[in-house]
Design a protein around this motif. Sequence first.
Motif, PDB file in Angstrom:
ATOM      1  N   HIS A  41       0.855  -1.189   0.000  1.00  0.00           N
ATOM      2  CA  HIS A  41       0.000   0.000   0.000  1.00  0.00           C
ATOM      3  C   HIS A  41       0.901   1.252   0.000  1.00  0.00           C
ATOM      4  O   HIS A  41       2.132   1.147   0.016  1.00  0.00           O
ATOM      5  CB  HIS A  41      -0.974   0.008   1.164  1.00  0.00           C
ATOM      6  CG  HIS A  41      -2.013  -1.079   1.042  1.00  0.00           C
ATOM      7  ND1 HIS A  41      -3.017  -1.256   1.961  1.00  0.00           N
ATOM      8  CD2 HIS A  41      -2.212  -2.036   0.091  1.00  0.00           C
ATOM      9  CE1 HIS A  41      -3.787  -2.263   1.607  1.00  0.00           C
ATOM     10  NE2 HIS A  41      -3.303  -2.769   0.466  1.00  0.00           N
ATOM     11  N   THR A  42       0.288   2.430  -0.042  1.00  0.00           N
ATOM     12  CA  THR A  42       1.095   3.637  -0.167  1.00  0.00           C
ATOM     13  C   THR A  42       0.392   4.803   0.503  1.00  0.00           C
ATOM     14  O   THR A  42      -0.782   4.730   0.871  1.00  0.00           O
ATOM     15  CB  THR A  42       1.356   3.968  -1.654  1.00  0.00           C
ATOM     16  OG1 THR A  42       2.312   5.028  -1.751  1.00  0.00           O
ATOM     17  CG2 THR A  42       0.072   4.407  -2.365  1.00  0.00           C
ATOM     18  N   ASN A  43       1.120   5.883   0.687  1.00  0.00           N
ATOM     19  CA  ASN A  43       0.558   7.166   1.097  1.00  0.00           C
ATOM     20  C   ASN A  43       0.310   7.962  -0.180  1.00  0.00           C
ATOM     21  O   ASN A  43       1.185   8.019  -1.048  1.00  0.00           O
ATOM     22  CB  ASN A  43       1.526   7.911   2.013  1.00  0.00           C
ATOM     23  CG  ASN A  43       1.879   7.098   3.241  1.00  0.00           C
ATOM     24  OD1 ASN A  43       1.083   6.956   4.157  1.00  0.00           O
ATOM     25  ND2 ASN A  43       3.082   6.541   3.255  1.00  0.00           N
ATOM     26  N   THR A  44      -0.861   8.572  -0.293  1.00  0.00           N
ATOM     27  CA  THR A  44      -1.239   9.243  -1.529  1.00  0.00           C
ATOM     28  C   THR A  44      -1.324  10.745  -1.312  1.00  0.00           C
ATOM     29  O   THR A  44      -2.136  11.209  -0.494  1.00  0.00           O
ATOM     30  CB  THR A  44      -2.589   8.723  -2.039  1.00  0.00           C
ATOM     31  OG1 THR A  44      -2.521   7.302  -2.174  1.00  0.00           O
ATOM     32  CG2 THR A  44      -2.938   9.342  -3.377  1.00  0.00           C
ATOM     33  N   GLY A  45      -0.485  11.501  -2.033  1.00  0.00           N
ATOM     34  CA  GLY A  45      -0.480  12.946  -1.903  1.00  0.00           C
ATOM     35  C   GLY A  45      -1.022  13.614  -3.153  1.00  0.00           C
ATOM     36  O   GLY A  45      -0.541  13.350  -4.261  1.00  0.00           O
ATOM     37  N   PHE A  46      -2.027  14.459  -2.985  1.00  0.00           N
ATOM     38  CA  PHE A  46      -2.540  15.289  -4.075  1.00  0.00           C
ATOM     39  C   PHE A  46      -1.949  16.679  -3.890  1.00  0.00           C
ATOM     40  O   PHE A  46      -2.149  17.303  -2.837  1.00  0.00           O
ATOM     41  CB  PHE A  46      -4.062  15.327  -4.052  1.00  0.00           C
ATOM     42  CG  PHE A  46      -4.691  13.981  -4.286  1.00  0.00           C
ATOM     43  CD1 PHE A  46      -4.809  13.469  -5.580  1.00  0.00           C
ATOM     44  CD2 PHE A  46      -5.141  13.207  -3.225  1.00  0.00           C
ATOM     45  CE1 PHE A  46      -5.381  12.221  -5.800  1.00  0.00           C
ATOM     46  CE2 PHE A  46      -5.711  11.966  -3.434  1.00  0.00           C
ATOM     47  CZ  PHE A  46      -5.820  11.468  -4.734  1.00  0.00           C
ATOM     48  N   VAL A  47      -1.226  17.155  -4.889  1.00  0.00           N
ATOM     49  CA  VAL A  47      -0.472  18.396  -4.744  1.00  0.00           C
ATOM     50  C   VAL A  47      -0.887  19.413  -5.792  1.00  0.00           C
ATOM     51  O   VAL A  47      -1.083  19.078  -6.963  1.00  0.00           O
ATOM     52  CB  VAL A  47       1.047  18.126  -4.799  1.00  0.00           C
ATOM     53  CG1 VAL A  47       1.477  17.499  -6.114  1.00  0.00           C
ATOM     54  CG2 VAL A  47       1.839  19.400  -4.540  1.00  0.00           C
ATOM     55  N   GLN A  48      -1.024  20.644  -5.350  1.00  0.00           N
ATOM     56  CA  GLN A  48      -1.330  21.764  -6.231  1.00  0.00           C
ATOM     57  C   GLN A  48      -0.113  22.682  -6.259  1.00  0.00           C
ATOM     58  O   GLN A  48       0.384  23.100  -5.202  1.00  0.00           O
ATOM     59  CB  GLN A  48      -2.553  22.529  -5.724  1.00  0.00           C
ATOM     60  CG  GLN A  48      -2.940  23.728  -6.563  1.00  0.00           C
ATOM     61  CD  GLN A  48      -4.141  24.454  -5.985  1.00  0.00           C
ATOM     62  OE1 GLN A  48      -4.693  24.058  -4.963  1.00  0.00           O
ATOM     63  NE2 GLN A  48      -4.550  25.521  -6.637  1.00  0.00           N
ATOM     64  N   VAL A  49       0.400  22.976  -7.442  1.00  0.00           N
ATOM     65  CA  VAL A  49       1.577  23.833  -7.582  1.00  0.00           C
ATOM     66  C   VAL A  49       1.116  25.292  -7.590  1.00  0.00           C
ATOM     67  O   VAL A  49       0.395  25.720  -8.498  1.00  0.00           O
ATOM     68  CB  VAL A  49       2.356  23.500  -8.863  1.00  0.00           C
ATOM     69  CG1 VAL A  49       3.569  24.426  -8.994  1.00  0.00           C
ATOM     70  CG2 VAL A  49       2.793  22.036  -8.866  1.00  0.00           C
ATOM     71  N   VAL A  50       1.550  26.049  -6.587  1.00  0.00           N
ATOM     72  CA  VAL A  50       1.230  27.476  -6.510  1.00  0.00           C
ATOM     73  C   VAL A  50       2.287  28.297  -7.218  1.00  0.00           C
ATOM     74  O   VAL A  50       1.984  29.230  -7.967  1.00  0.00           O
ATOM     75  CB  VAL A  50       1.087  27.919  -5.036  1.00  0.00           C
ATOM     76  CG1 VAL A  50       0.771  29.413  -4.945  1.00  0.00           C
ATOM     77  CG2 VAL A  50       0.010  27.096  -4.331  1.00  0.00           C
TER      78      VAL A  50
END
Length: 282
Positions: free
Chosen positions: A191-200
Amino acid sequence: MALHFTKMHGIGNDFVMLDCRQQPFALDEAQIRAIADRHAGVGFDQLISIEPPRDPSCAFYYGIWNADGSPSGQCGNGVRCVAAWLHRAGELSIGDTVRLESPSGPVTVRLLGPCEVTVDMGVPVFEPARIPFQAETEAERYPLLVNGHTLEIGAVSMGNPHAVVVVPDLQAPELAAHGPAVTSHARFPQHTNTGFVQVVSRDQLRLRVHERGAGWTRACGTGACAAMAVLHRRGVVGERVRVALPGGELTIDWAGPGHTLWMTGPAAFVFEGEWLDSSAVR
């Protein structure tokens, strides 16, 4: 017998800290889950034990368990809390640099203030087999079929596996389903850690993380490191980035492949307590 604990958090990522310097850690998976219950227990994202080192080059060892009772290899917000806890316990002074032993190996921390810590998080690992992630060759981007959609992810280990997905809107409703689906995807065998990232900008990111074993969290230190590492490798961000999470902000510094990555941020004490449920204490 009561179990004494300290409740702490790093920008909202919360922990129950156990002093195991004199007596061994002795909780099983069911007992950890009972303490993690936010209604009938104390509540936490991770439980952390502070123990004598296994590695003689390190001052202390810290163990990490998720709210579902599963072990974790690393926790960036947690290690800052370990350093602040050691300072309060008289084991670490402001300005000290010390080597601690995590389940994933040694970590160097520097205490900048009573509750401000910078951590050497090691060299990001992009080799699929070492993350682990199922892929024929190493790449900066991988297609991943999730809920009938193909997402483009970056994959990296920061002592624990991470999937990083760039999105234009962190509040997009589909992320509520995509997070758990990526976390438990078959191509991540652990399994994994899931990061949703927005570039500012080139020096600022916004991040939301669904953690394996804990679900959506207000902050994830290794997730912030993973997002920075994936985007720096692609040339999207520079060598220093501020990462804003729902619980607060971290500063991540990384010079690129072959270099260690540094994370700086706060650690906060919430309260001391005793767990009196005899079924959860040996």
